[in-house]
Design a protein around this motif. Structure first.
Motif, PDB file in Angstrom:
ATOM      1  N   THR A 279       8.813  -0.012  -1.699  1.00  0.00           N
ATOM      2  CA  THR A 279       8.720  -1.275  -2.522  1.00  0.00           C
ATOM      3  C   THR A 279       9.364  -2.441  -1.314  1.00  0.00           C
ATOM      4  O   THR A 279       9.170  -3.502  -1.690  1.00  0.00           O
ATOM      5  N   SER A 280       9.952  -1.951  -0.565  1.00  0.00           N
ATOM      6  CA  SER A 280      10.641  -2.931   0.512  1.00  0.00           C
ATOM      7  C   SER A 280       9.517  -3.476   1.434  1.00  0.00           C
ATOM      8  O   SER A 280       9.527  -4.365   2.134  1.00  0.00           O
ATOM      9  N   GLY A 281       8.224  -2.676   1.386  1.00  0.00           N
ATOM     10  CA  GLY A 281       7.016  -2.801   2.315  1.00  0.00           C
ATOM     11  C   GLY A 281       6.889  -2.384   3.801  1.00  0.00           C
ATOM     12  O   GLY A 281       6.397  -2.789   4.426  1.00  0.00           O
ATOM     13  N   VAL A 282       7.733  -1.289   3.798  1.00  0.00           N
ATOM     14  CA  VAL A 282       7.453  -0.334   5.186  1.00  0.00           C
ATOM     15  C   VAL A 282       6.086  -0.201   5.520  1.00  0.00           C
ATOM     16  O   VAL A 282       5.879  -0.317   6.622  1.00  0.00           O
ATOM     17  N   TRP A 283       5.201   0.431   4.454  1.00  0.00           N
ATOM     18  CA  TRP A 283       3.830   0.562   4.975  1.00  0.00           C
ATOM     19  C   TRP A 283       3.186  -0.356   4.509  1.00  0.00           C
ATOM     20  O   TRP A 283       2.100  -0.492   5.179  1.00  0.00           O
ATOM     21  N   LEU A 284       3.402  -1.421   3.676  1.00  0.00           N
ATOM     22  CA  LEU A 284       2.429  -2.457   3.330  1.00  0.00           C
ATOM     23  C   LEU A 284       3.496  -3.735   2.638  1.00  0.00           C
ATOM     24  O   LEU A 284       3.951  -3.536   1.793  1.00  0.00           O
ATOM     25  N   PRO A 285       3.617  -4.668   3.783  1.00  0.00           N
ATOM     26  CA  PRO A 285       4.526  -5.742   3.172  1.00  0.00           C
ATOM     27  C   PRO A 285       4.185  -6.539   1.971  1.00  0.00           C
ATOM     28  O   PRO A 285       2.980  -6.503   1.555  1.00  0.00           O
ATOM     29  N   VAL A 286       5.154  -6.601   1.143  1.00  0.00           N
ATOM     30  CA  VAL A 286       5.043  -6.971  -0.233  1.00  0.00           C
ATOM     31  C   VAL A 286       4.048  -8.416  -0.377  1.00  0.00           C
ATOM     32  O   VAL A 286       3.201  -8.388  -1.180  1.00  0.00           O
ATOM     33  N   GLN A 287       4.045  -9.255   0.754  1.00  0.00           N
ATOM     34  CA  GLN A 287       3.446 -10.287   0.812  1.00  0.00           C
ATOM     35  C   GLN A 287       1.800 -10.003   0.754  1.00  0.00           C
ATOM     36  O   GLN A 287       1.091 -10.806   0.353  1.00  0.00           O
ATOM     37  N   VAL A 288       1.527  -8.801   1.253  1.00  0.00           N
ATOM     38  CA  VAL A 288       0.117  -8.620   1.241  1.00  0.00           C
ATOM     39  C   VAL A 288      -0.569  -7.643   0.271  1.00  0.00           C
ATOM     40  O   VAL A 288      -1.557  -6.994   0.369  1.00  0.00           O
ATOM     41  N   MET A 289       0.493  -7.062  -0.474  1.00  0.00           N
ATOM     42  CA  MET A 289       0.045  -5.917  -1.305  1.00  0.00           C
ATOM     43  C   MET A 289      -1.162  -6.713  -2.494  1.00  0.00           C
ATOM     44  O   MET A 289      -1.123  -8.000  -2.760  1.00  0.00           O
ATOM     45  N   PRO A 290      -1.711  -5.964  -2.784  1.00  0.00           N
ATOM     46  CA  PRO A 290      -2.763  -6.420  -3.880  1.00  0.00           C
ATOM     47  C   PRO A 290      -2.101  -6.955  -5.179  1.00  0.00           C
ATOM     48  O   PRO A 290      -0.838  -6.445  -5.316  1.00  0.00           O
ATOM     49  N   GLN A 291      -2.702  -7.904  -5.762  1.00  0.00           N
ATOM     50  CA  GLN A 291      -2.134  -8.550  -6.862  1.00  0.00           C
ATOM     51  C   GLN A 291      -1.113  -7.927  -7.855  1.00  0.00           C
ATOM     52  O   GLN A 291       0.120  -8.101  -7.904  1.00  0.00           O
ATOM     53  N   LEU A 292      -1.694  -6.984  -8.650  1.00  0.00           N
ATOM     54  CA  LEU A 292      -0.974  -6.329  -9.486  1.00  0.00           C
ATOM     55  C   LEU A 292       0.250  -5.441  -8.919  1.00  0.00           C
ATOM     56  O   LEU A 292       1.384  -5.648  -9.394  1.00  0.00           O
ATOM     57  N   LEU A 293      -0.279  -4.676  -8.054  1.00  0.00           N
ATOM     58  CA  LEU A 293       0.948  -4.057  -7.302  1.00  0.00           C
ATOM     59  C   LEU A 293       2.023  -5.013  -6.929  1.00  0.00           C
ATOM     60  O   LEU A 293       3.150  -4.806  -7.032  1.00  0.00           O
ATOM     61  N   GLY A 294       1.705  -5.953  -6.247  1.00  0.00           N
ATOM     62  CA  GLY A 294       2.707  -6.868  -5.742  1.00  0.00           C
ATOM     63  C   GLY A 294       3.680  -7.589  -7.001  1.00  0.00           C
ATOM     64  O   GLY A 294       4.684  -7.525  -6.790  1.00  0.00           O
ATOM     65  N   GLN A 295       2.965  -7.613  -7.784  1.00  0.00           N
ATOM     66  CA  GLN A 295       3.581  -8.413  -9.216  1.00  0.00           C
ATOM     67  C   GLN A 295       4.785  -7.135  -9.480  1.00  0.00           C
ATOM     68  O   GLN A 295       5.990  -7.442 -10.010  1.00  0.00           O
ATOM     69  N   VAL A 296       4.197  -5.844  -9.834  1.00  0.00           N
ATOM     70  CA  VAL A 296       5.118  -4.993 -10.222  1.00  0.00           C
ATOM     71  C   VAL A 296       6.268  -4.663  -9.147  1.00  0.00           C
ATOM     72  O   VAL A 296       7.420  -4.604  -9.547  1.00  0.00           O
TER      73      VAL A 296
ATOM     74  N   GLY B 180      13.714  -8.619  -3.367  1.00  0.00           N
ATOM     75  CA  GLY B 180      14.419  -8.964  -2.180  1.00  0.00           C
ATOM     76  C   GLY B 180      13.598  -9.342  -0.761  1.00  0.00           C
ATOM     77  O   GLY B 180      13.898 -10.297  -0.074  1.00  0.00           O
ATOM     78  N   ALA B 181      12.427  -8.538  -0.519  1.00  0.00           N
ATOM     79  CA  ALA B 181      11.481  -8.743   0.416  1.00  0.00           C
ATOM     80  C   ALA B 181      10.883 -10.179   0.277  1.00  0.00           C
ATOM     81  O   ALA B 181      11.033 -10.895   1.297  1.00  0.00           O
ATOM     82  N   GLN B 182      10.478 -10.502  -1.041  1.00  0.00           N
ATOM     83  CA  GLN B 182      10.004 -11.979  -1.346  1.00  0.00           C
ATOM     84  C   GLN B 182      11.111 -12.971  -0.932  1.00  0.00           C
ATOM     85  O   GLN B 182      10.797 -14.054  -0.182  1.00  0.00           O
ATOM     86  N   ALA B 183      12.451 -12.656  -1.601  1.00  0.00           N
ATOM     87  CA  ALA B 183      13.380 -13.761  -1.302  1.00  0.00           C
ATOM     88  C   ALA B 183      13.545 -13.919   0.185  1.00  0.00           C
ATOM     89  O   ALA B 183      13.743 -15.202   0.697  1.00  0.00           O
ATOM     90  N   LEU B 184      13.746 -12.945   0.838  1.00  0.00           N
ATOM     91  CA  LEU B 184      14.074 -12.826   2.316  1.00  0.00           C
ATOM     92  C   LEU B 184      12.902 -13.681   3.103  1.00  0.00           C
ATOM     93  O   LEU B 184      13.051 -14.399   4.184  1.00  0.00           O
ATOM     94  N   GLY B 185      11.680 -13.369   2.672  1.00  0.00           N
ATOM     95  CA  GLY B 185      10.383 -13.851   3.338  1.00  0.00           C
ATOM     96  C   GLY B 185      10.626 -15.373   3.081  1.00  0.00           C
ATOM     97  O   GLY B 185      10.216 -16.246   4.043  1.00  0.00           O
TER      98      GLY B 185
ATOM     99  N   CYS C 124      12.609  -4.562   8.075  1.00  0.00           N
ATOM    100  CA  CYS C 124      13.895  -4.000   8.846  1.00  0.00           C
ATOM    101  C   CYS C 124      15.025  -4.030   8.517  1.00  0.00           C
ATOM    102  O   CYS C 124      16.021  -3.336   8.212  1.00  0.00           O
ATOM    103  N   VAL C 125      15.344  -5.336   7.868  1.00  0.00           N
ATOM    104  CA  VAL C 125      16.566  -5.929   7.214  1.00  0.00           C
ATOM    105  C   VAL C 125      16.754  -5.028   6.103  1.00  0.00           C
ATOM    106  O   VAL C 125      18.043  -4.286   5.810  1.00  0.00           O
ATOM    107  N   LEU C 126      15.791  -4.950   5.214  1.00  0.00           N
ATOM    108  CA  LEU C 126      15.971  -4.273   3.843  1.00  0.00           C
ATOM    109  C   LEU C 126      16.308  -2.709   4.168  1.00  0.00           C
ATOM    110  O   LEU C 126      16.780  -2.070   3.466  1.00  0.00           O
ATOM    111  N   LEU C 127      15.498  -2.256   5.147  1.00  0.00           N
ATOM    112  CA  LEU C 127      16.016  -0.863   5.674  1.00  0.00           C
ATOM    113  C   LEU C 127      17.294  -0.626   5.718  1.00  0.00           C
ATOM    114  O   LEU C 127      17.775   0.599   5.407  1.00  0.00           O
TER     115      LEU C 127
END
Lengths: 259, 311
Positions: free
Chosen positions: A194-211, A220-225, A75-78
């Motif tokens: 990419t900010s994780g509105v539909w799927l938080p970055v922390q729970v994305m599948p590994q390859l997708l999460g890396q990209v 930014g989402a990972q840094a704030l998390g 929500c912050v990133l939004l």
């Protein structure tokens, strides 16, 4: 000739810049659309998510965290994203279209001050929105405040810088307000992803999460998390966001046209 | 500064927009304390010329000096010397009149007290009104106020009264005269001949990016074939026949009336010709040429045409 205007001193010029900043802030407050999306919507989204009972339950897959907790940085990133990409560019392009920029260029103030004032007004609105999200999250739903306030602040400033740069670039490449709105909207949805509105970055599948981790909002989402959880954000995440801020800012300066 | 030193000196100015050459060698001077009109049809290069004087555009070649300063090179000095009201330049739609005046005051080192200026321009009742709710005339008055707030030596007013109703036009003209009377030199862009004739001390006529004529409105009228005669021929006659009469510059027909433009002498010769043909000039009117006519003569005349080739 002595009655005519003299050269303004540096102090007087900064007084002019401050007056413009106040004017732009006042005009921002008069745009309900702008402050709804920047100031109200992120907190409203957080509240909507909190209404789903399962999102308030600790989830073993998330290491005992709640889905709700992960959505606070989203929500912050939004707020940052909407302000930079959706709200600011059409304001600046309309100023260009209406000849407001040209009119300012005939005064001792440099036109760059107008861009700076718009960036500052939106940045302050974003900060207010962030505080609102954090306070409502804490008071309403027991989401802990960032355990690393410094790390959180650094990550937030970099993300705001990157999105301001993106907004300035959208303004630079859009000849008209209509184009700026179209470009902003077409950027909005992929970047919300990419900010994780539909799927938080922390729970994305590994390859997708890396990209996604190499996009400005993904990093930014990972840094704030991380900062929420108490760790100082990783150098990689902060570096990615800072890198985007520099690249987007330089590109915006390179292509920016006032006329 | 003596009267011999012009405030604005434009020399052999050329300005292009991409491939289009908007200004092709314009030279003009504006004297201290005058209202100088830049007159010409749309697309003649008037706005490009004054934008260069304001320092908003760089000349491709030629030079511009305002009180000795190159406005493109020394932007800061230029913004201090020159106040500008640009054609169709707007303000933020939700900005109020009083806020705009206060903001502009903050941009200049030694502004005119803005409330006093607002009173002079009839804006005192509108201070709380948003820009997007102002009428055309009110917007123009605000534009003039903003251009004057920094106590400029020169004020550029571009297409000031276009789209205004007659009363607003008259009010605006009065403001321009008062501005000049207070010692500010005015460079006025217009395509209205009436405006140039009523307001300007001197006029430069620009056509196709070049200067076609320059002088006082009176000089321009005097230099043109500006006497107009109008009549209803009884019986009808082929108006082209009158084109051959010596001194006639132009003949046209409007609603059965024949309008002949030419020298004073031509009027008498046309009457003689009509008499010889047994044509009675019904409701004959002869009027002194206006700048309007002089301007049309100047604009329509090909530059190279010799008087005897004209019709």
């Amino acid at each position: 000739m002595t009655t005519h205007g003299r050269e303004p001193s540096a102090l007087e010029r900064s007084a002019g810049a401050r007056a413009l900043l106040w004017t732009e802030a006042r005009l921002f407050v008069r745009e309900p659309g702008a402050w709804f999306w920047v100031l109200v919507f992120p907190t409203a989204l957080l509240c909507a998510i909190a209404l789903v009972p399962s999102f308030r339950e600790p989830t073993p897959d998330l290491g005992g965290a709640r889905v709700l907790d992960l959505y606070v940085p989203v929500c912050v990133l939004l707020a940052v994203l909407v302000a930079g990409v959706q709200t600011m560019p059409p304001v600046l392009t309309s100023y260009r279209e209406r000849g407001i920029v040209t009119r300012l260029r005939t005064t001792p103030l440099s036109a760059g001050t107008l861009l700076l004032a718009q960036v500052l007004v939106h940045a302050v609105a974003v900060l207010v929105s962030v505080v609102l999200v954090l306070v409502v999250g804490r008071a309403g739903f027991g989401v802990p405040l960032p355990a690393s306030p410094l790390g959180y602040a650094v990550a937030l400033v970099l993300v705001v810088a990157a999105m301001s740069g993106l907004g300035a670039l959208v303004t630079a490449v859009s000849p008209t307000t209509k184009v700026a709105q179209a470009v902003g909207t077409s950027l909005l949805f992929p970047m919300m992803f990419t900010s994780g509105v539909w799927l938080p970055v922390q729970v994305m599948p590994q390859l997708l999460g890396q990209v996604v981790g190499y996009t400005p909002l993904g990093a930014g989402a990972q840094a704030l998390g991380d900062a929420m959880a108490g760790a100082f954000p990783s150098a990689l995440d902060l570096g990615v966001v800072a890198g985007w801020a520099v690249v987007l800012g330089v590109a915006a300066v390179r292509w920016f046209r006032w006329a | 500064m003596g009267p011999a030193v012009p405030l604005v000196e434009v020399t052999e100015l050329c300005v292009s927009h991409g491939d289009l050459e908007a200004v092709a060698g314009v030279s003009l001077t504006v004297e201290q304390g005058e209202i100088h009109g830049v007159l010409g049809p749309n697309g003649a290069g008037k706005t490009s010329t004054v934008e260069t004087v304001a320092g908003l555009r760089r000349p491709d070649s030629g030079s511009v000096r305002v009180a000795g300063i190159d406005p493109a090179a020394d932007r800061r000095a230029a913004t201090r010397l020159v106040g500008v009201q640009l054609q169709e330049a707007q303000l933020q739609p939700k900005l109020r009149v009083g806020e705009a005046l206060a903001l502009w005051s903050a941009l200049y080192a030694d502004p005119v007290p803005w409330r006093e200026l607002a009173g002079r321009l009839g804006l005192e009742g509108l201070l709380g009104r948003r820009f997007d709710r102002l009428s055309g005339g009110q917007r123009q008055r605000l534009s003039i106020a903003l251009a004057l707030l920094g106590r400029p030596t020169l004020v550029i007013l571009d297409e000031l009264t276009t789209g205004l109703d007659p009363e607003a036009r008259r009010d605006t003209w009065q403001i321009v005269r008062e501005t000049r009377d207070r010692g500010t030199t005015v460079l006025l862009v217009t395509h209205s001949m009436e405006e140039a004739q009523l307001l300007c001390d001197r006029v430069t006529v620009i056509v196709g990016g070049r200067v076609r004529a320059t002088g006082t409105p009176r000089e321009l009228v005097g230099g043109a074939d500006a006497t107009v005669m109008a009549f209803t021929p009884e019986p009808a006659l082929d108006p082209t026949e009158l084109s051959a009469v010596a001194g006639v510059a132009a003949v046209r027909c409007e609603d059965g009336r024949v309008l002949v433009t030419g020298s004073d002498e031509a009027v008498l010769l046309v009457l003689e010709r009509l008499h010889a043909r047994g044509v009675r000039p019904g409701r004959l009117r002869v009027s002194d040429g206006s700048l309007d006519q002089a301007y049309l003569d100047l604009v329509r005349r090909p530059e190279t045409a010799r008087p005897e080739e004209r019709r």
